[in-house]
Design an enzyme around this catalytic site. Structure first.
Site, mmCIF file in Angstrom:
data_model
loop_
_atom_site.group_PDB
_atom_site.id
_atom_site.type_symbol
_atom_site.label_atom_id
_atom_site.label_comp_id
_atom_site.label_asym_id
_atom_site.label_seq_id
_atom_site.Cartn_x
_atom_site.Cartn_y
_atom_site.Cartn_z
ATOM 1 N N LYS A 162 45.335 -3.101 -22.001
ATOM 2 C CA LYS A 162 45.535 -1.663 -22.268
ATOM 3 C C LYS A 162 47.012 -1.448 -22.566
ATOM 4 O O LYS A 162 47.802 -1.114 -21.677
ATOM 5 C CB LYS A 162 45.089 -0.824 -21.062
ATOM 6 C CG LYS A 162 45.318 0.680 -21.284
ATOM 7 C CD LYS A 162 44.588 1.532 -20.232
ATOM 8 C CE LYS A 162 45.031 3.001 -20.338
ATOM 9 N NZ LYS A 162 44.171 3.913 -19.562
ATOM 10 N N ARG B 31 39.212 19.121 -8.226
ATOM 11 C CA ARG B 31 39.212 17.825 -8.893
ATOM 12 C C ARG B 31 37.776 17.333 -9.074
ATOM 13 O O ARG B 31 37.408 16.793 -10.121
ATOM 14 C CB ARG B 31 40.041 16.804 -8.098
ATOM 15 C CG ARG B 31 41.525 17.115 -8.068
ATOM 16 C CD ARG B 31 42.337 15.943 -7.527
ATOM 17 N NE ARG B 31 42.072 15.659 -6.130
ATOM 18 C CZ ARG B 31 42.700 16.233 -5.111
ATOM 19 N NH1 ARG B 31 43.618 17.174 -5.339
ATOM 20 N NH2 ARG B 31 42.420 15.887 -3.857
ATOM 21 N N GLU C 73 47.549 -3.271 -17.940
ATOM 22 C CA GLU C 73 48.261 -2.191 -18.633
ATOM 23 C C GLU C 73 49.776 -2.300 -18.487
ATOM 24 O O GLU C 73 50.355 -1.831 -17.502
ATOM 25 C CB GLU C 73 47.802 -0.823 -18.111
ATOM 26 C CG GLU C 73 48.489 0.338 -18.830
ATOM 27 C CD GLU C 73 48.000 1.716 -18.380
ATOM 28 O OE1 GLU C 73 47.056 1.774 -17.558
ATOM 29 O OE2 GLU C 73 48.568 2.722 -18.841
ATOM 30 N N LYS D 123 41.797 -1.281 -12.995
ATOM 31 C CA LYS D 123 42.942 -1.018 -13.851
ATOM 32 C C LYS D 123 44.193 -0.992 -13.013
ATOM 33 O O LYS D 123 44.181 -0.542 -11.868
ATOM 34 C CB LYS D 123 42.771 0.312 -14.580
ATOM 35 C CG LYS D 123 43.820 0.508 -15.675
ATOM 36 C CD LYS D 123 44.149 1.958 -15.876
ATOM 37 C CE LYS D 123 45.234 2.404 -14.904
ATOM 38 N NZ LYS D 123 45.630 3.800 -15.122
#
Lengths: 384, 362
Positions: free
Chosen positions: B230, B56, B188, B147
């Protein structure tokens, strides 16, 4: 067994239907939407605003008393006649006129019905449809507005009689405990019901959630209250499936309370107003037509002008829907006398043109305003 | 209820607003590189790479070592918690690599979806516990935005009233907490494209969801100028048999947003959902060319739609790193053009020249 399954299926179907809130059921056809949108755009065409000539009989009593004129039907007709037959140029600044019911069926001196006269000048005809405020029990003197009963049938008739838009006024006030959650929710809801019914009948609803200027609160307080009220209004309109592109908003400007000791400039008023609107009014609303509240004619024009110069992006038209702020000088000039007709019309057309410029941010005050213009038009706890 | 109690000072508001503006500066959007460990498992499995912390790290390094060409395309990068504390091969913290080129650092702060009992498979999102303390720490560690993803879906009975109000509420709580710590919340409320519903249905649902979101924001006293949205683009469900042009998608999307998102919101950065890289760019471009007035910036916050080609080029092989980075830069540049309505290329774009936006009477 079969019957039981059928019953269960029915029950399940009923539950499924009642859970559904996100299926659009057609409220308006595309043609209906287009018509509403076109009407709204015409009313707030660039440089134009609304003449609110919908004073009820009771309110006209107060207006006429100030100039020592008797409140008769003929006098009311006569004054409106003088305004509506003004020089044709005023239709460059006035996109719509709001009528009171009585006036819709009155005639000009020439024998022509007022709606027809106004429409021939290219001005859209509107009608006040609410039936005044009613007390909300358990609140500190707060109100809702009545008039929903039979509103659909009344709207259908008004449409036949020449109207293309309507107006409904709700009233809120600022004090220690006001506006309360109930007042905000109830008035938002009744405005949304009214708007929904109007649109079904081809009338563009002007949504007016007026927050009175009574009190000693400052500019920030008014801005805060205005933001809360308008957020509730637009949530209610969404809940009631109102087509926003076919509506107009008629809010108060954000101002300090009338007894507030601090004074604010037009620029501060403008900034607070535009900020509040940007935080709450979706861009799809074509126009915002301010009420003048207790402002003088000149104040209302100067503030509108400042609003149209605020350096923030303003996605809707910002114009006027003025009653007193368009008519005070005209009334003062008239005094009920036929020989004052020309002076009355000139006073009215002057204010109309000034506000037309203000709606584009192009008004340049010369400084020498007429006395009637600068007189404060504020009256305590203003009631129609 | 109408006394204003201080939420944010003038200075705090200014900081939040300026941060939001910088993230969505003209030509810029967001790289959503915040895939959780679980999501990364899926991505890496597709290219036959084992889901280890090192893999990752190497993969994110491919993205973050892109050259200066991305500086004018990417305004912010959303990090996953783990990545926020990782370094490049040279020992440079990823956060520093990003910040040094003027790109803002964001962090995903939600803790995933949890079911809402009594609904038909709907969820809310958790992560509010200790969020205030976490935000304070993230701010110290270099993050200036956050977020939080909520998920809704369209079906015969969904989204339900509960799902709409619960998710709107939790998004507003999250936003309020972020702003207290000088962190711009990216909001979002994703409506999934799963299903066979048509474009109109998605538009309707999007309007209802966003109306609820902004009412909740108002109720929670969130400072809108210091937020970003978003949302999903308005698209038909994946299994819908009707096909729609990019212009129809654009018109439906912009109409829904104009009816619900207050002009005070600084910017809207679309998620790409299940769209391909090219699809997402073409849609974003069409949105920016749609003739309806747009009071906010309309840009991207893409994950897969920025990374899919890069991932495929890499396949876990060190020798492919440069090629993979190049793929990412290419998508970043395309989307930079798209968020300005200037993207004219594309394999499936058909004829160049003016597209026709028909009046969409909904």
């Amino acid at each position: 067994m079969k019957g039981r399954n059928f019953l269960n299926t029915c029950q399940i179907t009923c539950i499924v239907i009642s859970l559904r809130m996100t299926h659009p059921f057609p409220s308006l056809s595309p043609e209906q939407k287009r018509e509403l949108s076109d009407i709204a755009q015409r009313i707030v065409a660039p440089g134009k605003g609304i003449l609110a000539a919908d004073e009820s009989t009771g309110t006209m009593a107060k207006r006429l008393q100030k100039i020592n004129v008797e409140n008769t039907e003929e006098n009311r007709r006569s004054f409106r006649d003088i305004l509506f037959t003004s020089d044709a140029s005023f239709s460059n600044c006035v996109g719509g006129i709001i009528f009171f019911h009585e006036t819709l069926y009155q005639k000009s001196d020439s024998g022509k019905l007022f709606p027809q006269l106004v429409k021939e000048k290219g001005i859209v005809v509107g009608i006040k449809v609410d039936k005044g405020t009613a007390g909300l029990m358990g609140t500190d003197g707060e109100t809702t507005t009545q008039g929903l009963d039979g509103l659909s049938e009344r709207c259908a008739q008004y449409k036949k009689d020449g109207c293309d838009f309507a107006k409904w006024r709700c009233v809120l006030k600022i004090s220690d405990g006001c506006p309360s959650a109930l007042a905000i929710a109830e008035n938002a809801n009744v405005l949304a019901r009214y708007a929904s019914i109007c649109q079904q009948n081809g009338l563009v609803p002007i949504v007016e959630p007026e927050i009175l200027p009574d009190g000693d609160h400052d500019l920030q307080r008014c801005q805060y209250a205005t933001e809360k009220v308008l957020a509730a209004v637009y949530k209610a309109l969404s809940d009631h499936h109102v087509y926003l592109e076919g509506t107009l908003l008629k809010p108060n400007m954000v101002t300090a309370g009338h007894s507030c000791t601090k004074k604010y400039t037009p620029q501060e008023v403008a900034m607070a107003t535009v900020t509040a609107l940007r935080r709450t009014v979706p861009a799809s609303v074509p126009g915002i037509c301010f009420l003048s509240g207790g402002q003088s004619e000149e104040e209302a024009s100067v503030n509108l002008n400042a609003i149209n110069q605020v350096p923030l992006h303003r996605p809707w038209k910002l114009t006027f829907s003025y009653g007193r702020a368009l008519q005070a000088s005209a009334l003062a000039a008239w005094k009920g006398k036929a020989e004052n007709r020309a002076a009355t019309q000139q006073a009215f057309v002057t204010r109309a043109k000034i506000n037309g410029l203000a709606s584009k941010g192009e008004y340049k005050p010369t400084g020498a305003a007429a006395q009637a213009s600068t007189q404060s038009l504020y009256t305590a706890s203003y009631v129609y | 209820m109408t006394h204003q109690f201080p939420t944010l000072s003038e200075a705090q508001k200014r900081e939040l607003h300026e941060t939001a503006l910088r993230i969505v500066s003209p030509g810029k959007g967001i790289l959503a590189a915040d895939e959780s460990v679980g999501s990364m498992a899926k991505r890496l499995a597709q290219v036959g790479v084992e889901n280890t912390e090192e893999n990752r790290r190497q993969y994110r390094q491919i993205l973050f070592s892109a050259d200066d060409r991305i500086n004018s395309c990417i305004g912010g990068v959303i990090f996953f918690h783990e990545t926020l504390y990782q370094h490049s091969d040279n020992g440079v913290p990823f956060v520093k690599m990003i910040r040094d080129r003027g790109i803002l650092v964001g962090v995903k702060v939600d803790k995933g979806v949890v079911p809402l009992a009594g609904t038909c498979g709907e969820t809310t999102t958790q992560g509010l516990d200790g969020l205030s303390e976490r935000c304070a720490q993230y701010k110290k560690d270099g993050a200036v935005f956050a977020k939080w993803r909520c998920v809704l879906k369209v079906s015969d009975v969904n989204p339900s009233k509960l799902a709409i109000t619960e998710n709107a509420n939790v998004l507003a709580r999250y936003s309020s907490i972020c702003q207290q710590h000088g962190i711009v919340p990216v909001i979002e409320p994703e409506i999934l494209p799963d299903g066979d519903h048509d474009l109109k249905r998605c538009q309707y649902v999007t309007e209802k969801v966003l109306a609820a979101v902004y009412k909740a924001m108002s109720d929670h006293h969130v400072y809108l100028e210091g937020t970003l949205l978003k949302p999903n683009m308005v698209t038909p469900g994946h299994s819908c048999s009707t096909k729609y042009s990019p212009e129809e998608v654009a018109m439906a999307t912009l109409t829904a947003l104009r009816r619900t998102v207050p002009p005070a919101v600084t910017g809207i950065a679309f998620l790409s959902g299940g769209q391909s890289e090219e699809e997402a760019s073409i849609h974003l471009n069409a949105i920016n060319n749609c003739p309806l007035p747009k009071p906010w910036v309309l840009t991207f916050s893409f994950g897969r739609a920025l990374q899919a080609s890069a991932l495929r080029a890499w396949r876990g092989h060190k020798e492919n790193e440069k090629a993979a980075t190049e793929q990412f830069i290419k998508r970043a540049e395309v989307n930079s053009l798209a968020c300005q309505g200037k993207y004219t290329g594309g394999d499936n774009y058909g004829e160049a020249g003016q597209r026709i936006y028909e009046y969409w009477p909904t």
